[in-house]
Design a protein around this motif. Structure first.
Motif, mmCIF file in Angstrom:
data_model
loop_
_atom_site.group_PDB
_atom_site.id
_atom_site.type_symbol
_atom_site.label_atom_id
_atom_site.label_comp_id
_atom_site.label_asym_id
_atom_site.label_seq_id
_atom_site.Cartn_x
_atom_site.Cartn_y
_atom_site.Cartn_z
ATOM 1 N N PHE A 22 -2.920 4.641 -5.837
ATOM 2 C CA PHE A 22 -4.402 4.589 -5.206
ATOM 3 C C PHE A 22 -5.006 5.904 -5.070
ATOM 4 C CE2 PHE A 22 -2.597 0.752 -2.975
ATOM 5 C CZ PHE A 22 -3.210 -0.073 -3.918
ATOM 6 N N LYS A 23 -4.205 6.802 -4.915
ATOM 7 C CA LYS A 23 -4.700 8.290 -5.039
ATOM 8 C C LYS A 23 -5.439 8.718 -6.391
ATOM 9 C CE LYS A 23 -1.976 10.452 -1.283
ATOM 10 N NZ LYS A 23 -0.885 11.586 -1.032
ATOM 11 N N ASP A 24 -4.486 7.996 -7.434
ATOM 12 C CA ASP A 24 -5.201 8.327 -8.823
ATOM 13 C C ASP A 24 -6.614 7.616 -9.041
ATOM 14 O OD1 ASP A 24 -4.892 9.254 -11.770
ATOM 15 O OD2 ASP A 24 -4.794 6.962 -12.008
ATOM 16 N N LEU A 25 -6.656 6.481 -8.525
ATOM 17 C CA LEU A 25 -7.949 5.795 -8.209
ATOM 18 C C LEU A 25 -8.874 6.410 -7.652
ATOM 19 C CD1 LEU A 25 -9.538 3.317 -8.761
ATOM 20 C CD2 LEU A 25 -8.719 2.212 -6.671
ATOM 21 N N VAL A 26 -8.693 7.162 -6.520
ATOM 22 C CA VAL A 26 -9.520 7.995 -5.780
ATOM 23 C C VAL A 26 -9.971 9.187 -6.697
ATOM 24 C CG1 VAL A 26 -9.866 9.653 -4.001
ATOM 25 C CG2 VAL A 26 -8.811 7.631 -3.520
ATOM 26 N N ASN A 27 -9.117 9.865 -7.330
ATOM 27 C CA ASN A 27 -9.768 10.807 -8.342
ATOM 28 C C ASN A 27 -10.388 10.270 -9.514
ATOM 29 O OD1 ASN A 27 -8.265 13.067 -6.770
ATOM 30 N ND2 ASN A 27 -6.389 12.623 -7.653
ATOM 31 N N ILE A 68 -9.544 -1.445 -4.934
ATOM 32 C CA ILE A 68 -8.314 -1.590 -4.269
ATOM 33 C C ILE A 68 -7.941 -2.863 -4.039
ATOM 34 C CG2 ILE A 68 -6.903 -0.985 -2.217
ATOM 35 C CD1 ILE A 68 -8.254 1.890 -2.201
ATOM 36 N N ASN A 69 -8.933 -3.617 -3.633
ATOM 37 C CA ASN A 69 -8.744 -5.073 -3.227
ATOM 38 C C ASN A 69 -8.587 -6.050 -4.383
ATOM 39 O OD1 ASN A 69 -8.841 -4.764 -0.303
ATOM 40 N ND2 ASN A 69 -10.699 -5.012 -0.061
ATOM 41 N N GLU A 70 -9.160 -5.509 -5.572
ATOM 42 C CA GLU A 70 -8.846 -6.250 -6.610
ATOM 43 C C GLU A 70 -7.558 -6.238 -7.295
ATOM 44 O OE1 GLU A 70 -11.873 -4.126 -9.364
ATOM 45 O OE2 GLU A 70 -13.446 -5.639 -8.699
ATOM 46 N N SER A 71 -6.824 -4.902 -6.881
ATOM 47 C CA SER A 71 -5.368 -4.783 -7.339
ATOM 48 C C SER A 71 -4.353 -5.168 -6.702
ATOM 49 C CB SER A 71 -5.141 -3.424 -7.648
ATOM 50 O OG SER A 71 -5.257 -2.555 -6.736
ATOM 51 N N LEU A 72 -4.807 -5.569 -5.349
ATOM 52 C CA LEU A 72 -3.754 -6.087 -4.086
ATOM 53 C C LEU A 72 -3.550 -7.320 -4.374
ATOM 54 C CD1 LEU A 72 -5.211 -4.316 -0.776
ATOM 55 C CD2 LEU A 72 -3.402 -3.707 -2.089
ATOM 56 N N LYS A 73 -2.044 -7.719 -3.942
ATOM 57 C CA LYS A 73 -1.487 -8.942 -4.151
ATOM 58 C C LYS A 73 -1.246 -9.663 -2.898
ATOM 59 C CE LYS A 73 1.441 -7.684 -8.094
ATOM 60 N NZ LYS A 73 2.850 -7.318 -8.298
ATOM 61 N N ILE A 119 0.927 -1.225 0.054
ATOM 62 C CA ILE A 119 -0.063 -0.135 -0.191
ATOM 63 C C ILE A 119 0.877 1.278 0.061
ATOM 64 C CG2 ILE A 119 -1.481 1.162 1.312
ATOM 65 C CD1 ILE A 119 -2.869 -1.492 1.915
ATOM 66 N N LYS A 120 1.842 1.455 0.907
ATOM 67 C CA LYS A 120 2.752 2.269 0.750
ATOM 68 C C LYS A 120 3.514 2.780 -0.397
ATOM 69 C CE LYS A 120 3.415 2.442 5.947
ATOM 70 N NZ LYS A 120 4.248 1.998 6.786
ATOM 71 N N GLU A 121 3.991 1.475 -0.996
ATOM 72 C CA GLU A 121 4.617 1.641 -2.547
ATOM 73 C C GLU A 121 3.620 2.138 -3.604
ATOM 74 O OE1 GLU A 121 6.527 -2.116 -2.860
ATOM 75 O OE2 GLU A 121 8.089 -1.887 -1.474
ATOM 76 N N ARG A 122 2.350 1.828 -3.479
ATOM 77 C CA ARG A 122 1.455 2.146 -4.468
ATOM 78 C C ARG A 122 0.491 3.366 -4.055
ATOM 79 N NH1 ARG A 122 -1.345 -3.291 -6.068
ATOM 80 N NH2 ARG A 122 -2.114 -1.872 -7.579
ATOM 81 N N GLU A 123 1.047 4.034 -3.139
ATOM 82 C CA GLU A 123 0.162 5.298 -2.758
ATOM 83 C C GLU A 123 -0.333 6.189 -3.771
ATOM 84 O OE1 GLU A 123 0.179 9.018 0.525
ATOM 85 O OE2 GLU A 123 1.967 7.693 0.257
ATOM 86 N N ALA A 124 0.748 6.313 -4.771
ATOM 87 C CA ALA A 124 0.204 7.515 -5.874
ATOM 88 C C ALA A 124 -0.737 6.870 -6.739
ATOM 89 C CB ALA A 124 1.412 7.772 -6.630
#
Length: 70
Positions: A17-22, A50-55, A10-15
């Motif tokens: 996830f922010k883009d997903l929110v927008n 988010i959950n669909e993209s998490l490993k 989550i920390k590494e992909r923060e940007a």
């Protein structure tokens, strides 16, 4: 229980996830997000995407700490 791999992902992909929110917000009308039900639908959809993209695990809660509608 803390999932260290999930936390790191989550920390590494923060940007991302922010883009997903927008992106999800841009797909909504202000009227949809002005109600409690609309915000809850947005939270659920965001959690699902988010959950669909998490490993390494799943997000169990999404908290909207700041919400401004223009």
């Amino acid at each position: 229980k803390v999932n260290i791999d999930l936390d790191k992902e989550i920390k590494e992909r923060e940007a991302q996830f922010k883009d997903l929110v927008n992106t999800l917000l841009n797909d909504r009308k202000a009227a949809e997000l002005s109600t409690s039900e609309g915000k809850e639908r947005f939270r659920r959809e965001l959690q699902l995407k988010i959950n669909e993209s998490l490993k390494y695990g799943t997000v169990t809660n999404v908290f909207l700490t700041t919400f401004a509608i223009q």
